[in-house]
Design an enzyme around this catalytic site. Structure first.
Site, PDB file in Angstrom:
ATOM      1  N   GLU A   1       0.823  -1.204   0.000  1.00  8.76           N
ATOM      2  CA  GLU A   1       0.000   0.000   0.000  1.00  8.76           C
ATOM      3  C   GLU A   1       0.864   1.263   0.000  1.00  8.76           C
ATOM      4  O   GLU A   1       0.555   2.243  -0.665  1.00  8.76           O
ATOM      5  CB  GLU A   1      -0.942  -0.016   1.208  1.00  8.76           C
TER       6      GLU A   1
ATOM      7  N   SER B   1      -7.420  -7.071  -3.862  1.00 11.45           N
ATOM      8  CA  SER B   1      -7.275  -5.740  -4.458  1.00 11.45           C
ATOM      9  C   SER B   1      -7.086  -4.686  -3.379  1.00 11.45           C
ATOM     10  O   SER B   1      -7.290  -4.931  -2.183  1.00 11.45           O
ATOM     11  CB  SER B   1      -8.503  -5.392  -5.294  1.00 11.45           C
ATOM     12  N   HIS B   2      -6.711  -3.517  -3.829  1.00 13.59           N
ATOM     13  CA  HIS B   2      -6.490  -2.373  -2.936  1.00 13.59           C
ATOM     14  C   HIS B   2      -7.689  -2.142  -2.019  1.00 13.59           C
ATOM     15  O   HIS B   2      -7.549  -2.024  -0.805  1.00 13.59           O
ATOM     16  CB  HIS B   2      -6.222  -1.144  -3.796  1.00 13.59           C
ATOM     17  N   MET B   3      -8.884  -2.092  -2.592  1.00  9.95           N
ATOM     18  CA  MET B   3     -10.061  -1.774  -1.796  1.00  9.95           C
ATOM     19  C   MET B   3     -10.429  -2.920  -0.859  1.00  9.95           C
ATOM     20  O   MET B   3     -10.974  -2.695   0.226  1.00  9.95           O
ATOM     21  CB  MET B   3     -11.237  -1.423  -2.705  1.00  9.95           C
TER      22      MET B   3
END
Length: 1016
Positions: free
Chosen positions: A820, A972-974
């Site tokens: 991140e 995923s990022h989210m």
């Protein structure tokens, strides 16, 4: 007598107006083709045979012996001049943005006497001009408008007018004053212009010429003759259809029902002896060309023909749904189709873009005929290119496509909305046909261009599906969500700048270099992303190859890739989860499932063992960070920051210097930004794979898994804390901006404002920042690991991994936040690239929107090739072409997975399985959020996002109830963000489900039960 009178009036008027002229306004764009040499104004189209539309106009003027015809135009005026060299011409330079009034102003010198003024995009008979002459003679008006229907204040202008000598004088004065003042005000069309002049003493009147003219942009006359009210249309089509069946009907007007309802009921019962009937609305305005009003009026099913009270009640209910002021609305009754096996709606044009597709929404499960129109969840959607010849995999599709094509042919109209049902005897029943009310100009290019481009991408894809010497495997699958998931990051229809940036920075080669550096197969010669007419797709064969361990035998690699591709074809719903459910990318306890699948697929024990051993060595190397350490990659990011700060401290100001800066920033971003990020992202996948395997092995509970992720601090939790401090006035806005200004809701999109540009929108209107009830505490995550020490140690030993628990714990707890952080850092370079691109555009008088259509390669080439005095013109031309091509990109329909060239012709929309995060349940209002709605109050809402982009990290600063995204994978990022904040989320629910959810206000998101329920 009327014809003789018109002739005498016309002769009498033209004796007075002997020098009458005609001015033709060719002010519209016309027929656009990708090849500009094939583009032409609408009025050069053939109309009713081999004659051009402009021939009709000129013939009408010639019959009146008009002394001179002047043509005002801009769009490809050279093609008009070539075909009609004897006309007098005036060039209208602002044809792209101006109006008919502006065009007429170009011919001010021609306004010396009486004249006809007409749009070039209509055709009319000589009789229309006679009617204008008669009206001027009778009314003594100076301006006479031809209108399309009975004369009243609402009747639309037909596009042709007659102006007297006095009217011409007033027009000249008007244009001189307009040029002096520069004001357009209320005079942006001819009708308003004439209305303004009529206040100065000129007479203004209108005459109905609706039967004497036709518009090139309106539906053909044959369609108007057939398409009436709902009931009329069905009655007219009933005797001529061959590929479908239309049932008998009994029709009556509301006035008849009000006069004698008992007689109407008796007539219905006499017409239909037995069974069930449907009582249906047929309002006068229901299926009009201007709007269908679909669903506004009622239809009642399951009415027993033997029960007079049921018939009466059903008619009354339909009657009560009509407006009260018109007794000529109709109601009709038909037999109800029984034993329904398939029902739904066919649109013969795409509703959003007007592109040439058949879109078939059908229900094959409920045996009802109204589920699709009522918005049922049972819908299946097929998309069929109009160029498609079949064969189709479904028998019903053959029948429905044949029926739809026949109706288009009979009606002579290619934009229809058709309701159908198919019964157990395989008969297709047509229940309704209406004109599809779409904007004919919404699809800016021709169907021919669309067909040609579709054929080209079919040929291109056919080559992709063949063996490729750079990778193992006999064929491939193309997908929008596997691996680097372009649908999540740049969307399914990115503009060229965003697409080219994503390719250059990541998917051309960086992704493969990163994997090769840490022990995976080197496939740097095989790009990961291919663009199909601008639509980004992942080459799954390249992706799967990149997950194979290095030094795996080529024969086994070939066999494995073919197996993995085959599994994805058999299980397309796993297309966003291939690293977890299709391809083993590291050795965890879950490899036992892979072994079973490989054994069932006839892999030998030796081959399976070989793969397992290679995966073991690769996994050990990654966890122990032998080839590349997390710390070394974070150091590269620091180097990236230093170089960027050097550039940003003194931003370049001339085009060449800006181009050099763009080149440096992009190269730095690759070497010290996206390359480390790609490595750290792979490490984070491995970390999550181990955590998930511990859950499946019952070593960790679901709650413990969630708790570990909640206590791994990332930049999102730090940003949330800073948002709180900013709102409380405890840190300065400048300090906040310096940390987060680079974040954009759409990271690669130049049109998406970054947080520094739009900070007030985020902090003033989105609700109240959350009061922190949870601060990540890495020690809590360590405590959970330590409590499972012996169990995890046993797993590692059973797998034969020479890794201790503490090393694995350290790797997991560092890899996830490092991923991140690295994304947060490299997007600073990306943001500066976009800002400098905007600045470079300004140097060439190009807007941000213009620059969105320029590839990054074009700009970077200026660093080595320089610019010229013609660079601005060259860019404008290139942008013009790219904009036209982008119209086709937007109109293109493609499935999420493409495994054969036939998928370009027809496909069924995929129902995706969301990736549920946490095991919580929440019931809340929902809000679809995008860059145009980011000022909405977010508090206590389930937020719907099309893409799980890091530019939306600011939403976690507010007490939202949950998250649902259209695209995004399990890691995923989210997904990581939602897990960190302990928020229930459904990541990557797919186009069908997401678009349906976005239409509703209240829902239940139950991640424990893995379901989403619509409540309102």
């Amino acid at each position: 007598m009327e014809g003789l009178f018109l002739l005498l009036v016309n002769w009498d008027l033209h004796m007075v107006l002997a020098d009458m002229k005609a001015i033709i306004l060719g002010s519209s764009r016309g027929v656009r083709r990708l090849d500009p040499n094939k583009s032409y104004p609408y009025h050069l189209s053939e109309f009713e045979g081999s004659r051009r539309a402009l021939d009709w106009i000129l013939q009408s003027f010639q019959q009146l012996q008009v002394s001179q015809v002047c043509y005002v135009g801009g769009y490809h005026i050279e093609k008009v001049i070539e075909n009609y060299p004897d006309l007098k011409y005036h060039f209208y330079a602002d044809w792209m943005t101006g109006s008919d009034v502006d065009a007429l102003g170009c011919a001010i010198k021609e306004l010396t006497d009486s004249c006809y003024i007409c749009s070039a995009d209509i055709v009319f008979h000589r009789e229309a001009l006679d009617l204008l002459s008669k009206q001027m003679h009778d009314s003594k008006s100076d301006f006479v408008l031809g209108v399309d229907g009975p004369v009243n204040s609402e009747t639309p202008f037909a596009g042709v007018a007659l102006v007297s000598a006095k009217g011409s004088e007033l027009l000249q004065k008007f244009f001189r004053e307009r040029a002096t003042s520069g004001s357009k005000n209320e005079t942006d069309d001819l009708v308003k212009c004439f209305s303004v002049l009529s206040r100065e003493g000129a007479g203004l009147s209108s005459v109905d010429i609706s039967s004497k003219f036709a518009s090139l942009s309106k539906p053909k006359n044959a369609a108007k003759l057939i398409l009436g009210t709902k009931a009329q249309t069905l009655q007219r089509l009933q005797p001529v259809v061959r590929f479908s069946k239309i049932l008998d009907q009994f029709r009556f007007a509301v006035s008849e029902w009000k006069k004698n309802p008992q007689e109407v009921v008796a007539s219905v019962k006499k017409t239909f002896n037995e069974g069930l009937v449907v009582v249906r609305s047929s309002a006068l305005s229901e299926d009009a060309w201007s709007g269908s009003q679909a669903g506004r009026f009622k239809s009642i099913l399951n009415v027993d023909i033997q029960e007079s009270s049921q018939i009466s009640d059903a008619i009354t209910e339909v009657f009560n749904s009509f407006p009260k002021d018109d007794l000529e609305h109709q109601i009709f009754v038909q037999p109800q189709v029984l034993n329904v096996t398939n029902s739904g709606v066919i649109l013969t044009r795409d509703l959003e873009t007007n592109a040439p597709y058949l879109v078939i929404n059908c229900d094959t499960t409920t045996s009802r005929t109204d589920t699709i129109t009522s918005g049922s969840e049972n819908a299946e959607t097929w998309v069929v290119s109009k160029q498609s010849k079949g064969p189709y995999p479904d028998k019903h599709m053959h029948m429905l496509i044949a029926a739809a094509r026949e109706l288009e042919s009979l009606i002579d109209h290619d934009a229809l909305d058709i309701e159908f049902a198919i019964d157990r005897d395989e008969k297709v029943y047509i229940l309704q046909v209406r004109p599809l009310t779409v904007d004919r100009n919404r699809f800016a290019l021709t169907d021919d261009d669309f067909a040609q481009e579709l054929a080209l991408i079919r040929d291109y894809s056919a080559q992709l599906f063949k063996p490729n010497p750079a990778v193992s495997g006999t064929t491939t699958v193309l997908g929008i969500m596997p691996d680097w998931n372009p649908a999540e990051i740049i969307g399914t229809c990115p503009k060229p700048l965003a697409l080219s940036l994503y390719q250059r920075l990541i998917t051309d080669s960086t992704w493969a270099k990163a994997r090769a550096l840490i022990g995976y197969k080197d496939v740097t010669s095989a790009p990961l992303l291919v663009a199909l007419l601008g639509r980004p797709y992942i080459d799954v064969r390249a992706s799967v190859n990149s997950f194979l361990p290095q030094n795996l035998e080529s024969s086994l690699s070939e066999k494995l890739v073919n197996h993995y591709i085959g599994r994805l074809k058999e299980n397309p719903e796993l297309h966003d989860k291939i690293e977890f459910h299709i391809v083993p990318t590291c050795l965890t306890q879950d490899f036992k499932n892979t072994k079973e699948l490989l054994s069932a697929a006839k892999f030998s024990d030796a081959e399976i063992k070989n793969l397992e051993e290679k995966l073991k060595l690769l996994t050990q190397s990654i966890i122990q960070e032998k080839e590349v350490s997390i710390a070394s990659q974070m150091q590269l990011l620091e180097k990236l920051n230093l170089r960027r700060e050097q550039i940003s401290s003194q931003l370049p100001d001339n085009p060449h210097a800006i181009a050099i800066a763009l080149r440096v920033l992009s190269e730095d971003c690759i070497n010290w930004g996206t390359l480390p990020f790609s490595i750290l992202a792979r490490y984070a996948f491995v970390a999550l794979a181990f955590l998930k395997s511990f859950v499946s092995a019952k070593i960790l509970s679901d709650e413990e898994y969630d708790e570990i992720l909640r206590n791994i601090s990332t930049v999102a939790s730090q940003m949330s804390e800073d948002f709180e401090l900013l709102a409380a006035g405890q840190i300065a806005e400048a300090a906040f901006v310096s940390r987060y200004a680079h974040l954009r809701p759409d990271t690669y999109d130049i049109l998406s404002e970054n947080m520094g540009q739009a900070l007030p929108l985020y902090i003033r209107s989105s609700g109240t920042p959350r009061a922190s009830t949870h601060k990540p505490d890495i020690n809590k995550a360590r405590q959970i690991f330590e409590s499972k020490f012996s169990q995890i140690d046993k797993v590692l030993k059973d797998l034969g991994l020479n890794v201790d628990v503490m090393t694995l714990m350290k790797f997991i707890l560092e890899a996830i936040p490092a991923r991140e952080s690295s994304k947060f850092e490299f997007t600073k370079n990306l943001n500066l690239i976009l800002m400098l691109t905007e600045k470079l555009g300004q140097k060439f008088q190009l807007s941000r929107d213009d620059m969105a259509f320029v590839s990054i390669e074009t700009l970077i080439q200026m660093a080595t090739n320089g610019t010229s005095s013609a660079t601005s013109i060259e860019l404008q031309r290139a942008i013009g072409f790219t904009r036209k091509r982008f119209e086709l990109t937007k109109a293109l329909h493609l499935p999420p997975l493409i495994s054969d060239v036939s998928d370009f012709d027809f496909f069924s929309q995929m129902k995706c399985q969301p990736n549920f995060i946490t095991h919580k349940r929440v019931v809340a209002d929902c809000l679809k959020l995008d860059k145009n709605s980011q000022t909405s109050n977010l508090n206590d809402k389930i937020i719907l996002l099309e893409r799980a982009d890091p530019g939306y990290d600011w939403i976690f600063s507010y007490p939202i109830a949950g998250i649902i995204t259209k695209y995004g994978g399990v890691a995923s990022h989210m997904a990581i963000r939602a897990a960190e904040f302990g928020l229930p989320a459904a990541i990557g629910c797919g186009e069908m489900l997401f678009d349906k959810l976005a239409k509703h206000e209240l829902m239940e998101l139950d991640c424990g039960k893995r379901q989403i329920r619509i409540l309102k």
